[in-house]
Scaffold this motif. Sequence first.
Motif, PDB file in Angstrom:
ATOM      1  N   LEU A  14      13.831  33.064  12.071  1.00  0.00           N
ATOM      2  CA  LEU A  14      13.501  34.078  12.975  1.00  0.00           C
ATOM      3  C   LEU A  14      12.205  34.958  12.481  1.00  0.00           C
ATOM      4  N   PRO A  15      11.543  35.526  13.438  1.00  0.00           N
ATOM      5  CA  PRO A  15      10.422  36.175  13.091  1.00  0.00           C
ATOM      6  C   PRO A  15      10.163  36.702  11.803  1.00  0.00           C
ATOM      7  N   ARG A  16      11.035  37.566  11.381  1.00  0.00           N
ATOM      8  CA  ARG A  16      11.106  38.448  10.181  1.00  0.00           C
ATOM      9  C   ARG A  16      10.892  37.354   9.172  1.00  0.00           C
ATOM     10  N   ASP A  17      11.746  36.414   8.926  1.00  0.00           N
ATOM     11  CA  ASP A  17      11.720  35.184   7.871  1.00  0.00           C
ATOM     12  C   ASP A  17      10.365  34.553   7.898  1.00  0.00           C
ATOM     13  N   GLN A  18       9.958  34.248   9.121  1.00  0.00           N
ATOM     14  CA  GLN A  18       8.586  33.528   9.587  1.00  0.00           C
ATOM     15  C   GLN A  18       7.502  34.068   8.966  1.00  0.00           C
ATOM     16  N   ILE A  19       7.520  35.292   9.103  1.00  0.00           N
ATOM     17  CA  ILE A  19       6.466  36.238   8.442  1.00  0.00           C
ATOM     18  C   ILE A  19       6.444  36.133   6.881  1.00  0.00           C
ATOM     19  N   ALA A  20       7.466  36.341   6.121  1.00  0.00           N
ATOM     20  CA  ALA A  20       7.478  36.098   4.897  1.00  0.00           C
ATOM     21  C   ALA A  20       7.017  34.578   4.384  1.00  0.00           C
ATOM     22  N   PHE A  21       7.552  33.776   5.276  1.00  0.00           N
ATOM     23  CA  PHE A  21       7.435  32.476   5.048  1.00  0.00           C
ATOM     24  C   PHE A  21       5.860  32.182   5.144  1.00  0.00           C
ATOM     25  N   GLN A  22       5.310  32.816   6.250  1.00  0.00           N
ATOM     26  CA  GLN A  22       3.837  32.501   6.193  1.00  0.00           C
ATOM     27  C   GLN A  22       3.006  33.167   5.194  1.00  0.00           C
ATOM     28  N   ARG A  23       3.475  34.190   4.572  1.00  0.00           N
ATOM     29  CA  ARG A  23       2.705  34.965   3.779  1.00  0.00           C
ATOM     30  C   ARG A  23       2.913  34.005   2.304  1.00  0.00           C
ATOM     31  N   MET A  24       4.010  33.467   2.180  1.00  0.00           N
ATOM     32  CA  MET A  24       4.102  32.583   1.101  1.00  0.00           C
ATOM     33  C   MET A  24       3.150  31.312   1.319  1.00  0.00           C
ATOM     34  N   LEU A  25       2.918  30.720   2.375  1.00  0.00           N
ATOM     35  CA  LEU A  25       2.050  29.815   2.567  1.00  0.00           C
ATOM     36  C   LEU A  25       0.477  30.224   2.480  1.00  0.00           C
ATOM     37  N   ASP A  26       0.472  31.283   3.186  1.00  0.00           N
ATOM     38  CA  ASP A  26      -1.136  32.080   2.606  1.00  0.00           C
ATOM     39  C   ASP A  26      -1.366  32.259   1.174  1.00  0.00           C
ATOM     40  N   THR A  27      -0.648  32.435   0.645  1.00  0.00           N
ATOM     41  CA  THR A  27      -0.546  32.830  -1.020  1.00  0.00           C
ATOM     42  C   THR A  27      -0.910  31.549  -1.547  1.00  0.00           C
ATOM     43  N   ILE A  28      -0.369  30.515  -1.268  1.00  0.00           N
ATOM     44  CA  ILE A  28      -0.668  29.175  -1.735  1.00  0.00           C
ATOM     45  C   ILE A  28      -1.912  28.575  -1.444  1.00  0.00           C
ATOM     46  N   ARG A  29      -2.171  28.819  -0.234  1.00  0.00           N
ATOM     47  CA  ARG A  29      -3.558  28.283   0.506  1.00  0.00           C
ATOM     48  C   ARG A  29      -4.780  29.054  -0.197  1.00  0.00           C
ATOM     49  N   ARG A  30      -4.642  30.403  -0.488  1.00  0.00           N
ATOM     50  CA  ARG A  30      -5.500  31.282  -1.125  1.00  0.00           C
ATOM     51  C   ARG A  30      -5.980  30.860  -2.440  1.00  0.00           C
ATOM     52  N   ASN A  31      -4.839  30.603  -3.224  1.00  0.00           N
ATOM     53  CA  ASN A  31      -5.029  30.163  -4.703  1.00  0.00           C
ATOM     54  C   ASN A  31      -5.374  28.606  -4.652  1.00  0.00           C
ATOM     55  N   TYR A  32      -5.253  27.892  -3.753  1.00  0.00           N
ATOM     56  CA  TYR A  32      -5.974  26.543  -3.832  1.00  0.00           C
ATOM     57  C   TYR A  32      -7.200  26.752  -3.586  1.00  0.00           C
ATOM     58  N   GLU A  33      -7.710  27.382  -2.706  1.00  0.00           N
ATOM     59  CA  GLU A  33      -9.187  27.700  -2.327  1.00  0.00           C
ATOM     60  C   GLU A  33      -9.841  28.483  -3.385  1.00  0.00           C
ATOM     61  N   ARG A  34      -9.221  29.255  -3.989  1.00  0.00           N
ATOM     62  CA  ARG A  34      -9.772  29.752  -5.108  1.00  0.00           C
ATOM     63  C   ARG A  34     -10.189  29.103  -6.297  1.00  0.00           C
ATOM     64  N   PHE A  35      -9.577  27.722  -6.520  1.00  0.00           N
ATOM     65  CA  PHE A  35      -9.872  26.824  -7.258  1.00  0.00           C
ATOM     66  C   PHE A  35     -10.887  25.666  -6.889  1.00  0.00           C
ATOM     67  N   GLY A  36     -11.547  25.946  -5.549  1.00  0.00           N
ATOM     68  CA  GLY A  36     -12.308  25.045  -4.959  1.00  0.00           C
ATOM     69  C   GLY A  36     -11.553  23.897  -4.465  1.00  0.00           C
ATOM     70  N   PHE A  37     -10.462  23.975  -4.036  1.00  0.00           N
ATOM     71  CA  PHE A  37     -10.090  22.817  -3.290  1.00  0.00           C
ATOM     72  C   PHE A  37      -9.991  22.685  -1.833  1.00  0.00           C
ATOM     73  N   LEU A  38     -10.604  21.997  -1.279  1.00  0.00           N
ATOM     74  CA  LEU A  38     -10.913  21.872   0.238  1.00  0.00           C
ATOM     75  C   LEU A  38      -9.710  21.421   1.113  1.00  0.00           C
ATOM     76  N   PRO A  39      -9.816  22.006   2.158  1.00  0.00           N
ATOM     77  CA  PRO A  39      -8.466  21.782   3.269  1.00  0.00           C
ATOM     78  C   PRO A  39      -8.821  20.379   3.817  1.00  0.00           C
ATOM     79  N   VAL A  40      -7.693  19.813   3.938  1.00  0.00           N
ATOM     80  CA  VAL A  40      -7.754  18.616   4.648  1.00  0.00           C
ATOM     81  C   VAL A  40      -6.342  18.783   5.745  1.00  0.00           C
TER      82      VAL A  40
END
Lengths: 334, 334
Positions: A14-40
């Motif tokens: 449901l949207p409320r949980d999707q928002i939390a889930f999306q925030r989690m993915l964003d956190t993971i992505r931001r940390n990956y990028e911070r260490f210089g990993f490139l998106p594929v």
Amino acid sequence: MIKPRTPPGVMELLPRDQIAFQRMLDTIRRNYERFGFLPVETPVFELSEVLLTKSGGETERQVYFAQSTGALAKAADGVTADGPGSSPGQALPELALRFDLTVPLARYVAEHEHELAFPFRRYQIQRVYRGERAQRGRFREFYQCDIDVVGKDALSIRFDAEILAVIHAVFSELGIGDFTVQLNNRKLMRGFFEGLGVADGARQMDVLREVDKLDKRGADYVRETLTGEGFGLSAATVDAILAFVAVRSSGHADALARLDALGQGSDTFNQGIAELREVLELIHALGVPESDYCLNLSIARGLDYYTGTVYETQLDGYPQIGSICSGGRYDDLA
Amino acid sequence: MIKPRTPPGVMELLPRDQIAFQRMLDTIRRNYERFGFLPVETPVFELSEVLLTKSGGETERQVYFAQSTGALAKAADGVTADGPGSSPGQALPELALRFDLTVPLARYVAEHEHELAFPFRRYQIQRVYRGERAQRGRFREFYQCDIDVVGKDALSIRFDAEILAVIHAVFSELGIGDFTVQLNNRKLMRGFFEGLGVADGARQMDVLREVDKLDKRGADYVRETLTGEGFGLSAATVDAILAFVAVRSSGHADALARLDALGQGSDTFNQGIAELREVLELIHALGVPESDYCLNLSIARGLDYYTGTVYETQLDGYPQIGSICSGGRYDDLA
């Protein structure tokens, strides 16, 4: 009237949980990028002949194939025309859904090798597909959030430590509770077993599977099995194995001391110790708190394609969940 | 040796382009969220019986079905066992990949109706799958970035304007050049054609398809076709149609003046005018610059399920690309 519902074995929020889930993915992505990993991102389907080159066994039996309406009709005609003697294998569909992000990475690197800079750090956050039988806790579709460093020739051990620092950064920011990254090295484990006369990888795995029953069945049961028919190990050997896999460190200095206490063995064994020591020193230097990692010489990661450092991550408050982030170093994937 | 490569008809980017692409998706998402749209993600596959309830025709012929290794073997056996008389339709696979985000939305809303607040604003940015024949510019897998407002009973016309404001915000921030959102209303168009004695929707579409050849074949050709056998419209009717679909406004006041100039007609026609006027006033009030939208009474959106406001968005410098963002209001989807 068709009841609107999702297929079994998929997650839909449901949207409320999707928002939390999306925030989690964003956190993971931001940390990956911070260490210089490139998106594929790779396509959901790969050519079957490419995807299934490197795999086999259980995984291959769980692959989803994709066929368009037209291809399906043709295939059905084809099978009918071939008669009862035709095997499904002959008519393997052109496309298969990715079952992990590692085989697509190998294909991506092989295909684009001349356009990538090495060591190539990539992250990939996409869903994968497994033709699981529907059962509790098993998903047909789920996210993987992978990082890999792909070297061209030799790849410095410092990348093993870097990956662990990324893991630490991600879980710290996710704030889902205390966690411990548990470290081992396949060379150390392999050297140890070889020193005991158990040189075959599959056999090492069989032994570890029995050792893994310690908690449930007790030491006597495990000792009996391993010294009994089928394994035929000596009591001394079994004791050595049980002592080895029981090693857990508490704190950085303790981890180094426990490595020293293992003594010396074959070249492979000594190299495993040296690599583990270097990884420990590096993550310490990278500022990973010593409370958040430890040696755990029972970590085996299925003994499949890993060749060096291996790790699993556990939530301290929820050991029953098992590893929530695992991996290791492997050579010669492509 | 299998050559590593992607299937035809999919997009795969090198990291540098993937970063740019990701930034674009992030911009779209941030703007959707700024307007209060909630994220929804649905599984890549839906139950075939659910997915194919509402569709048909061309779309249904382009669906991808997913079958696990096990299911595939069973299906192959099944078809063989049934013999040559069996139809592929009987053995429709359980799972089909979504071909758009609209049918999954309808299923999502129907399934979770009691847990959602209406009007329900959702955005969904995911890939969709079409079993296209491989050809230039046609993709088997591509992203859609959808927003919808789902009402429970009547849905205020102000949401039509809100969607246009979101579109304006997204393309302004993307900075990919000047663009124009072109507006029409299906009621106005329907009322107009009915007034000319062309009441059937499919026939209206046939006429519009001929009108669409104006640029390439010229006015004489189109006039000849529409007055000739097959259509049999009068010269006066054809002139009226050509004049109607040629309407383009320049500026806000001009748009309102052109609506006034259309005069009055059937209730449907008048309602279309009233709705267009209200949408124009609302987007003006929302601060959308008048240079970025206009009336274009030829916009038809295929005359399929849309029932009111319809729009297409063109890049001013690249009209040959066609619409880069389209949609409209529809009733009774679920």
